[in-house]
Design a protein around this motif. Structure first.
Motif, PDB file in Angstrom:
ATOM      1  N   TYR A  67       0.856  -1.173   0.000  1.00  0.00           N
ATOM      2  CA  TYR A  67       0.000   0.000   0.000  1.00  0.00           C
ATOM      3  C   TYR A  67       0.900   1.233   0.000  1.00  0.00           C
ATOM      4  O   TYR A  67       1.764   1.375   0.862  1.00  0.00           O
ATOM      5  N   ARG A  68       0.715   2.119  -0.964  1.00  0.00           N
ATOM      6  CA  ARG A  68       1.538   3.319  -1.093  1.00  0.00           C
ATOM      7  C   ARG A  68       0.814   4.512  -0.480  1.00  0.00           C
ATOM      8  O   ARG A  68      -0.221   4.949  -0.988  1.00  0.00           O
ATOM      9  N   PHE A  69       1.375   5.011   0.598  1.00  0.00           N
ATOM     10  CA  PHE A  69       0.775   6.110   1.353  1.00  0.00           C
ATOM     11  C   PHE A  69       0.483   7.339   0.491  1.00  0.00           C
ATOM     12  O   PHE A  69      -0.629   7.872   0.532  1.00  0.00           O
ATOM     13  N   GLN A  73      -3.335   4.010  -2.322  1.00  0.00           N
ATOM     14  CA  GLN A  73      -3.791   2.822  -3.035  1.00  0.00           C
ATOM     15  C   GLN A  73      -2.709   1.749  -3.017  1.00  0.00           C
ATOM     16  O   GLN A  73      -1.540   2.028  -2.755  1.00  0.00           O
ATOM     17  N   TYR A  74      -3.129   0.529  -3.324  1.00  0.00           N
ATOM     18  CA  TYR A  74      -2.221  -0.613  -3.388  1.00  0.00           C
ATOM     19  C   TYR A  74      -1.479  -0.590  -4.714  1.00  0.00           C
ATOM     20  O   TYR A  74      -2.022  -0.175  -5.737  1.00  0.00           O
ATOM     21  N   SER A  75      -0.237  -1.052  -4.718  1.00  0.00           N
ATOM     22  CA  SER A  75       0.596  -0.989  -5.917  1.00  0.00           C
ATOM     23  C   SER A  75       1.432  -2.259  -6.060  1.00  0.00           C
ATOM     24  O   SER A  75       2.055  -2.705  -5.101  1.00  0.00           O
ATOM     25  N   GLU A 141      11.849  -4.077   6.138  1.00  0.00           N
ATOM     26  CA  GLU A 141      11.931  -3.038   7.159  1.00  0.00           C
ATOM     27  C   GLU A 141      10.621  -3.005   7.934  1.00  0.00           C
ATOM     28  O   GLU A 141       9.575  -3.439   7.426  1.00  0.00           O
ATOM     29  N   ASP A 142      10.644  -2.456   9.148  1.00  0.00           N
ATOM     30  CA  ASP A 142       9.431  -2.435   9.971  1.00  0.00           C
ATOM     31  C   ASP A 142       8.342  -1.520   9.410  1.00  0.00           C
ATOM     32  O   ASP A 142       7.184  -1.609   9.806  1.00  0.00           O
ATOM     33  N   THR A 143       8.686  -0.650   8.456  1.00  0.00           N
ATOM     34  CA  THR A 143       7.683   0.225   7.835  1.00  0.00           C
ATOM     35  C   THR A 143       7.037  -0.427   6.615  1.00  0.00           C
ATOM     36  O   THR A 143       6.160   0.167   5.994  1.00  0.00           O
ATOM     37  N   GLU A 144       7.478  -1.632   6.270  1.00  0.00           N
ATOM     38  CA  GLU A 144       6.984  -2.281   5.062  1.00  0.00           C
ATOM     39  C   GLU A 144       6.072  -3.460   5.394  1.00  0.00           C
ATOM     40  O   GLU A 144       6.402  -4.303   6.223  1.00  0.00           O
ATOM     41  N   GLN A 145       4.935  -3.499   4.738  1.00  0.00           N
ATOM     42  CA  GLN A 145       4.024  -4.639   4.800  1.00  0.00           C
ATOM     43  C   GLN A 145       3.900  -5.122   3.355  1.00  0.00           C
ATOM     44  O   GLN A 145       3.098  -4.592   2.583  1.00  0.00           O
TER      45      GLN A 145
END
Length: 187
Positions: A67-69, A73-75, A141-145
């Protein structure tokens, strides 16, 4: 009218508006190419943008979904990340590939350099093709899902053609690899 590659802009002043660890924003007072006063905002990127198109021996590639902030939306994308300035970009590409997909590659080819939004930023992207893939454990990284999926390269190419992949580095990288394949330049 005579056209030249010399800079037609004159900067009369610069004001730093914002900075964080990744970007800075500067507003310039300028005299534009027609001789009139104006303003220009520039986003400076403090890292390189790195993108990796993967190809395994069966002509599959790995896409990363997230998901791109900024877009809300999802990418679906090729493997991407940042590379610190002053560090060999290939080292950043190897780190990103392992972090996001758990893959290591034995063959690396730089396939493209491009500016991502040259009207408002100086962000430089370097794209690589990674082959000779071996699977290890991903280290996001912890910011990435992230979701990683292996698809036939032709399916990724069709996703670009159908507008299902819209990220500029992914589009450029996948199209460049498709061109290299069509021209028999990958061996």
């Amino acid at each position: 009218m005579h056209h030249t590659e010399e800079n037609p802009w004159t900067i009369t002043s610069a004001k730093h508006i914002y900075t964080n660890p990744w970007i800075s924003l500067t507003e310039y007072q300028v005299i534009n190419p027609s001789g009139n006063p104006g303003i220009y905002g520039k986003v400076h990127f403090k890292n390189l943008a790195i993108g990796i198109v993967t190809l395994d021996k069966d002509m599959n590639t790995y896409l990363v979904g997230q998901y791109r902030f900024p877009l809300d939306q999802y990418s679906w994308e090729i493997t991407e990340g940042g590379g610190l300035l002053g560090i060999d970009p290939i080292d950043s590409a190897k780190r990103e590939l392992l972090e996001e997909t758990g893959l290591k590659a034995s063959e690396w080819t730089e396939i493209q350099r491009l500016h991502l939004s040259n009207s408002v930023s100086d962000e430089l992207s370097i794209l690589y093709l990674a082959r000779g893939l071996e699977q290890f454990e991903a280290e996001p990284e912890d910011t990435e899902q992230l979701v990683v999926k292996k698809v036939p390269f032709e399916e990724a190419y069709q996703m670009v053609c159908e507008g299902k992949i819209t990220d500029s580095m992914s589009v450029a990288g996948i199209l460049k690899v498709k061109l290299l394949l069509l021209e028999n330049k990958l061996g």
